[in-house]
Design an enzyme around this catalytic site. Structure first.
Site, PDB file in Angstrom:
ATOM      1  N   GLU A 195       2.224  -0.951   4.737  1.00 33.66           N
ATOM      2  CA  GLU A 195       1.929   0.428   4.366  1.00 33.66           C
ATOM      3  C   GLU A 195       3.249   1.172   4.169  1.00 33.66           C
ATOM      4  O   GLU A 195       4.145   1.105   5.012  1.00 33.66           O
ATOM      5  CB  GLU A 195       1.105   1.122   5.447  1.00 33.66           C
ATOM      6  CG  GLU A 195      -0.343   0.671   5.512  1.00 33.66           C
ATOM      7  CD  GLU A 195      -1.224   1.357   4.480  1.00 33.66           C
ATOM      8  OE1 GLU A 195      -0.685   2.162   3.687  1.00 33.66           O
ATOM      9  OE2 GLU A 195      -2.440   1.077   4.466  1.00 33.66           O
TER      10      GLU A 195
ATOM     11  N   HIS B 235       0.840  -1.195   0.000  1.00 34.50           N
ATOM     12  CA  HIS B 235       0.000   0.000   0.000  1.00 34.50           C
ATOM     13  C   HIS B 235       0.877   1.248   0.000  1.00 34.50           C
ATOM     14  O   HIS B 235       2.037   1.196   0.396  1.00 34.50           O
ATOM     15  CB  HIS B 235      -0.860   0.077   1.273  1.00 34.50           C
ATOM     16  CG  HIS B 235      -1.668  -1.137   1.574  1.00 34.50           C
ATOM     17  ND1 HIS B 235      -3.024  -1.198   1.350  1.00 34.50           N
ATOM     18  CD2 HIS B 235      -1.332  -2.337   2.129  1.00 34.50           C
ATOM     19  CE1 HIS B 235      -3.484  -2.385   1.739  1.00 34.50           C
ATOM     20  NE2 HIS B 235      -2.473  -3.087   2.209  1.00 34.50           N
TER      21      HIS B 235
ATOM     22  N   HIS C  15      -2.622  -3.094  -3.365  1.00 32.29           N
ATOM     23  CA  HIS C  15      -4.001  -2.862  -2.935  1.00 32.29           C
ATOM     24  C   HIS C  15      -4.912  -2.664  -4.146  1.00 32.29           C
ATOM     25  O   HIS C  15      -6.046  -3.144  -4.183  1.00 32.29           O
ATOM     26  CB  HIS C  15      -4.026  -1.616  -2.040  1.00 32.29           C
ATOM     27  CG  HIS C  15      -5.211  -1.520  -1.150  1.00 32.29           C
ATOM     28  ND1 HIS C  15      -5.453  -0.415  -0.368  1.00 32.29           N
ATOM     29  CD2 HIS C  15      -6.224  -2.369  -0.897  1.00 32.29           C
ATOM     30  CE1 HIS C  15      -6.558  -0.597   0.333  1.00 32.29           C
ATOM     31  NE2 HIS C  15      -7.054  -1.779   0.019  1.00 32.29           N
TER      32      HIS C  15
ATOM     33  N   THR D 233       0.439   5.307   1.727  1.00 35.98           N
ATOM     34  CA  THR D 233      -0.390   5.901   2.773  1.00 35.98           C
ATOM     35  C   THR D 233      -1.122   7.160   2.327  1.00 35.98           C
ATOM     36  O   THR D 233      -2.178   7.475   2.879  1.00 35.98           O
ATOM     37  CB  THR D 233       0.466   6.280   3.989  1.00 35.98           C
ATOM     38  OG1 THR D 233       1.417   7.266   3.610  1.00 35.98           O
ATOM     39  CG2 THR D 233       1.187   5.063   4.549  1.00 35.98           C
TER      40      THR D 233
ATOM     41  N   ASP E  77      -3.402   2.116  -5.032  1.00 35.80           N
ATOM     42  CA  ASP E  77      -2.060   2.013  -4.462  1.00 35.80           C
ATOM     43  C   ASP E  77      -1.483   0.595  -4.618  1.00 35.80           C
ATOM     44  O   ASP E  77      -2.247  -0.366  -4.702  1.00 35.80           O
ATOM     45  CB  ASP E  77      -2.061   2.442  -2.982  1.00 35.80           C
ATOM     46  CG  ASP E  77      -3.099   1.730  -2.121  1.00 35.80           C
ATOM     47  OD1 ASP E  77      -4.253   1.604  -2.553  1.00 35.80           O
ATOM     48  OD2 ASP E  77      -2.750   1.321  -1.004  1.00 35.80           O
TER      49      ASP E  77
END
Length: 325
Positions: A135, A61, A193, A63, A203
């Protein structure tokens, strides 16, 4: 991850120093296993072969927000709680409190983090149950679509800054450790993601260096020679029926792992999944169009990782496949 909130000062007790250091990651996992002990009853252990690992996927991912705000969002209660197993900061972030970049572990790997949402990959849905999430601090963002001409579909305008090279080195080191612990995470199960829920997420975006990760042994990538062979064959054997070509491409996407239903997918949905695929494997042109290059790249990936699925594809050159073996 997506969302916004006001940053608050970091609390030193949020994460222990041991779990923040990459060298200590394996010691931070404290889940159960065949080592349960009891003082009140005796346990006989006969390990069954009829079981599998919970973790099958590794999900990347970005953020969209800075480190301090990311840490708050991923660790503190809210009306829409979200979390991940790991958070990777980036350099030159004023909100980051250390001189060196560190891996932040937020959720034990044996526990379910809330990072993947209503997602699908291969035959699994709700990938929170089956995955580890990383993340990565990166302030990519999309603006609302501008005013469009009547009848035209407006599109958001997105900005994707480059990832910090030192940050990516840390992602690679962490991912290697994770893959060593979870052999069920095969190359095609290292995903973004946007791969697993393209209706709502994009992402880690087109600037994420998937090829660099694959060269380091993390995730899937294609062979250029294989793409060229398929591209040459498609150039002389392409149907003029656009709808048929797009529908077959949807079948190939499903065979690779994407959660598209080829039989019922609308034209817009095929474009959506195609763009998700392009963000991952052809980031220099992610337009959602099923062109020959996108088809050749997907065929090269299927040839490399799922060769048994190619036998029914009329676009495959049998002689080319024989050469590649």
């Amino acid at each position: 991850m997506s969302g916004s909130t006001t940053g608050i000062p970091l609390k030193s007790a949020l994460i222990s120093a041991a779990c923040a250091l990459p060298i200590a990651l394996s010691g931070c996992v404290t889940g159960g296993g065949l080592n349960h002990q009891s003082d009140t009853y005796r346990i006989e252990i006969v390990e069954s072969e009829n079981a599998s690992e919970r973790v099958r996927f590794l999900v990347m991912h970005f953020t969209t927000i800075d480190f301090e705000t990311s840490l708050q969002v991923l660790t503190q209660p809210s009306s829409r709680p979200v979390s991940s197993h790991y958070l990777i900061p980036e350099g030159n972030d004023p909100s980051y409190p250390h001189d060196d970049l560190r891996v932040y572990q937020l959720v034990d790997e044996h526990r379910r983090a809330w990072h993947a949402g209503t997602s699908i990959w291969e035959d699994r849905s709700q990938l929170n149950d089956h995955s580890i999430g990383i993340e990565i601090v990166n302030k990519s963002y999309c603006q609302p679509p501008p005013e469009s001409t009547p009848g035209a579909e407006p599109e958001a305008v997105c900005f994707f800054p480059e990832f910090d090279p030192e940050q990516i080195d840390l992602v690679i080191a962490l991912s290697r450790d994770i893959l060593a612990r979870y052999p069920d995470i095969t190359p095609t199960r290292v995903v973004g993601h946007g791969d697993i829920i393209p209706h709502y997420k994009i992402d880690p975006g087109p600037k994420f260096p998937w090829q660099q990760l694959a060269e380091a042994g993390i995730g899937a990538w294609y062979e250029d020679a294989s793409v060229q062979r398929h591209l040459e064959y498609l150039g002389g054997n392409t149907s003029s029926d656009r709808d048929a070509v797009r529908r077959r491409f949807a079948y190939w996407l499903r065979d690779y792992g994407y959660g598209i239903d080829p039989e019922t997918a609308s034209d817009d949905e095929i474009s959506l999944y195609t763009r998700a695929f392009q963000y991952h494997f052809r980031p220099w042109l992610a337009d959602g169009e099923v062109d020959d290059q996108s088809r050749a790249i997907l065929l090269a990936l299927l040839e490399k990782y799922f060769p048994d699925k190619l036998s029914g594809y009329q676009e495959i050159n049998p002689e080319a496949l024989a050469i590649s073996k």
